[in-house]
Write a protein that holds these residues in place. Structure first.
Motif, short mmCIF file in Angstrom:
data_model
loop_
_atom_site.label_atom_id
_atom_site.label_comp_id
_atom_site.label_asym_id
_atom_site.label_seq_id
_atom_site.Cartn_x
_atom_site.Cartn_y
_atom_site.Cartn_z
N ILE A 1 2.41 37.94 -19.67
CA ILE A 1 2.73 37.18 -18.47
C ILE A 1 1.94 35.89 -18.56
O ILE A 1 0.73 35.92 -18.78
CB ILE A 1 2.33 37.95 -17.20
CG1 ILE A 1 3.12 39.26 -17.10
CG2 ILE A 1 2.54 37.09 -15.96
CD1 ILE A 1 2.66 40.15 -15.96
N THR B 1 -7.00 39.48 -20.90
CA THR B 1 -6.81 38.12 -20.44
C THR B 1 -7.44 37.15 -21.42
O THR B 1 -8.60 37.31 -21.80
CB THR B 1 -7.44 37.93 -19.05
OG1 THR B 1 -6.85 38.87 -18.15
CG2 THR B 1 -7.22 36.53 -18.53
N THR C 1 0.74 32.46 -16.63
CA THR C 1 0.57 31.83 -15.33
C THR C 1 0.04 30.42 -15.55
O THR C 1 -0.99 30.24 -16.20
CB THR C 1 -0.43 32.62 -14.46
OG1 THR C 1 0.05 33.97 -14.33
CG2 THR C 1 -0.57 32.00 -13.09
#
Length: 87
Positions: A30, A4, A32
């Motif tokens: 991904i 992350t 977000t």
């Protein structure tokens, strides 16, 4: 593996606060988008830690299933030697 990295979306671009290490050129991601001012930074860090823990456990299962494990006795002996623990 789950990694992350925080960043910012600005002028149609995503700018990362750090460059990812040990990633191939075609690594899936991904993204977000967080609503400004609505996310508690402490809770966000806790969530990231949990996700990374889950990814580590998953990696451990994958290694176990691939036969990349060692007997528990060898592990214990290695830890005792590494940390100077008498058994």
């Amino acid at each position: 593996m789950l990694k992350t990295i925080e960043g910012f979306y600005q002028n149609g671009q995503i700018e990362l606060t750090e460059l990812p290490q040990n990633m191939s050129d075609r690594t899936q991601v991904i993204v977000t988008f967080l609503e400004p001012g609505k996310i508690d930074p402490t809770k966000l860090r806790q969530l990231i830690d949990k996700l990374e823990t889950i990814a580590g456990i998953q990696q451990g299962f994958e290694e176990l299933n691939a036969g990349k494990s060692r007997p528990i006795g060898d592990f214990i002996q290695g830890m005792q030697q590494k940390y100077d623990i008498s058994g």
